[in-house]
Design a protein around this motif. Sequence first.
Motif, PDB file in Angstrom:
ATOM      1  N   GLY A   1       0.829  -1.208   0.000  1.00  0.00           N
ATOM      2  CA  GLY A   1       0.000   0.000   0.000  1.00  0.00           C
ATOM      3  C   GLY A   1       0.861   1.254   0.000  1.00  0.00           C
ATOM      4  O   GLY A   1       0.534   2.247   0.657  1.00  0.00           O
ATOM      5  N   ALA A   2       1.945   1.216  -0.781  1.00  0.00           N
ATOM      6  CA  ALA A   2       2.888   2.347  -0.807  1.00  0.00           C
ATOM      7  C   ALA A   2       2.522   3.403  -1.845  1.00  0.00           C
ATOM      8  O   ALA A   2       3.211   4.401  -1.974  1.00  0.00           O
ATOM      9  N   SER A   3       1.415   3.185  -2.568  1.00  0.00           N
ATOM     10  CA  SER A   3       1.099   4.108  -3.673  1.00  0.00           C
ATOM     11  C   SER A   3       0.380   5.374  -3.213  1.00  0.00           C
ATOM     12  O   SER A   3       0.184   6.287  -4.012  1.00  0.00           O
TER      13      SER A   3
ATOM     14  N   ARG B   1      16.443   1.401   2.754  1.00  0.00           N
ATOM     15  CA  ARG B   1      16.212   0.976   1.366  1.00  0.00           C
ATOM     16  C   ARG B   1      14.842   0.307   1.301  1.00  0.00           C
ATOM     17  O   ARG B   1      14.594  -0.675   2.006  1.00  0.00           O
ATOM     18  N   VAL B   2      13.960   0.889   0.501  1.00  0.00           N
ATOM     19  CA  VAL B   2      12.566   0.445   0.502  1.00  0.00           C
ATOM     20  C   VAL B   2      12.207  -0.298  -0.782  1.00  0.00           C
ATOM     21  O   VAL B   2      12.775  -0.040  -1.845  1.00  0.00           O
ATOM     22  N   VAL B   3      11.274  -1.224  -0.652  1.00  0.00           N
ATOM     23  CA  VAL B   3      10.633  -1.846  -1.817  1.00  0.00           C
ATOM     24  C   VAL B   3       9.150  -1.520  -1.694  1.00  0.00           C
ATOM     25  O   VAL B   3       8.516  -1.807  -0.670  1.00  0.00           O
ATOM     26  N   LEU B   4       8.624  -0.871  -2.746  1.00  0.00           N
ATOM     27  CA  LEU B   4       7.283  -0.295  -2.702  1.00  0.00           C
ATOM     28  C   LEU B   4       6.290  -1.194  -3.434  1.00  0.00           C
ATOM     29  O   LEU B   4       6.444  -1.433  -4.634  1.00  0.00           O
TER      30      LEU B   4
ATOM     31  N   VAL C   1       0.884   0.882 -10.228  1.00  0.00           N
ATOM     32  CA  VAL C   1       2.337   0.911 -10.376  1.00  0.00           C
ATOM     33  C   VAL C   1       2.835   2.280 -10.849  1.00  0.00           C
ATOM     34  O   VAL C   1       3.946   2.702 -10.505  1.00  0.00           O
ATOM     35  N   GLU C   2       1.989   3.003 -11.594  1.00  0.00           N
ATOM     36  CA  GLU C   2       2.417   4.330 -12.061  1.00  0.00           C
ATOM     37  C   GLU C   2       2.595   5.293 -10.887  1.00  0.00           C
ATOM     38  O   GLU C   2       3.484   6.139 -10.901  1.00  0.00           O
ATOM     39  N   ARG C   3       1.780   5.118  -9.866  1.00  0.00           N
ATOM     40  CA  ARG C   3       1.949   5.938  -8.655  1.00  0.00           C
ATOM     41  C   ARG C   3       3.243   5.569  -7.938  1.00  0.00           C
ATOM     42  O   ARG C   3       3.946   6.416  -7.396  1.00  0.00           O
TER      43      ARG C   3
ATOM     44  N   VAL D   1      10.241  -0.778  -7.201  1.00  0.00           N
ATOM     45  CA  VAL D   1       8.786  -0.746  -7.411  1.00  0.00           C
ATOM     46  C   VAL D   1       8.306  -2.145  -7.782  1.00  0.00           C
ATOM     47  O   VAL D   1       8.909  -2.807  -8.624  1.00  0.00           O
ATOM     48  N   PHE D   2       7.243  -2.603  -7.134  1.00  0.00           N
ATOM     49  CA  PHE D   2       6.750  -3.952  -7.423  1.00  0.00           C
ATOM     50  C   PHE D   2       5.230  -3.954  -7.412  1.00  0.00           C
ATOM     51  O   PHE D   2       4.602  -3.595  -6.411  1.00  0.00           O
TER      52      PHE D   2
END
Length: 245
Positions: free
Chosen positions: A13-15, A32-35, A40-42, A57-58
Motif C-alpha cells: 500500500g505504498a502508492s 532501502r525500501v521496496v514499494l 504501479v504508475e503511482r 517498485v513492485f
Amino acid sequence: MDAIKDKIVVITGASSGLGAETARHLVGNGARVVLGARRVERLEALAAELGIGSQSVFKVDVTDREQVKALIDHAVELHGRIDVLLNNAGLMPQSPLERLKVDEWDRMIDVNLKGVMYGIAAALPHMMKQKSGHIINVSSVAGHKVRPGGVVYSATKHAVRIISEGLRQEVKPYNIRSTIISPGAVATELPDHITEPDVAKGIRDFYEQYAIPADSFARCVLFAMSQPADVDINEILFRPTAQEY
Ligand SMILES: NC(=O)c1ccc[n+]([C@@H]2O[C@H](COP(=O)([O-])OP(=O)(O)OC[C@H]3O[C@@H](n4cnc5c(N)ncnc54)[C@H](OP(=O)(O)O)[C@@H]3O)[C@@H](O)[C@H]2O)c1
C-alpha cells in the motif's frame, strides 16, 4: 536515526497515504525500501521523487498470495535480506450491515485481513532463517472499538491486532519483533473507498474536521524501527488530539 539507515523495508500500500509518506521518511533516513501496490504508475512517480531505482517498485495485489510472496522474494533477491515488512495495504468501504454490501465485506476481509496474513506468510520464512526481522501491521482505532456503519472494517482491524499479538508470542525463538500501529483519523485517500453517499459524506466531514497529516503515522513507524534490537514496541495507538472516538 542511525538504526533506520540501510534497513531493508517492504511496504504494501505504498502508492498513497500512510504507505507513501512512510516511504519518504524511511528513504530520508537512509533505509532501502521496496514499494508494493497495484497502481504501479503511482509507485514509479514516488520512486522518481525519492531518487530510488525502478527495481524498488513492485506491482502487487495483496489478495493474491503468490503475488505477495513474489514481492517479498524480490526484496530479498535485490538486497539479500528483509528487515521490516510494513503490512499497510487496506481499504474502508464502510456501510451499515443492513445494506448488505457483501462484496465490500469480502473485499475488506481479503485486503485488510488476508493480505496481512499473506504478508506474514511470505516474510516469516526469510526472517526465521535470518533470525531477525520486524513485522509492522496496521490496525486502527477501529481495531479497538466498533460503531454503527463500521462493523466489518472494525472486525478486520480487530483481527489484525489478534494476529499480531499471537505472532509476537510465537516468533520469540527467531528474534523477530512485531508492532501494531493503530491510527485515528489521518488525511489520506481512505474515505474515497466508501460507496454509500450518506456514509461517505459523514466520514468525509469527520476527516475534514479532525484528520491529521500522514507524517504522524510515519514517525510512529520510525520510532518502532529505531529502538535497540532488544526493545520490541508492540503497539502504538494514536489519534488526532481533537478526536474523541
Ligand atoms: N487514514 C486513516 O485515517 C487510517 C486510520 C486507521 C487505519 N488506517 C489504515 O492505514 C492503512 C493505509 O491506508 P491509508 O489511510 O494510507 O489509505 P489510502 O491512501 O487509501 O492507501 C491505501 C493503500 O492500500 C493499497 N491497496 C488497497 N487495496 C490493495 C490491494 N488489493 N493490493 C495492494 N494494495 C492495495 C492502495 O494501493 P493501490 O490502490 O495502488 O493498490 C493504497 O496504496 C490501511 O490499512 C488503513 O485501514 C488508516
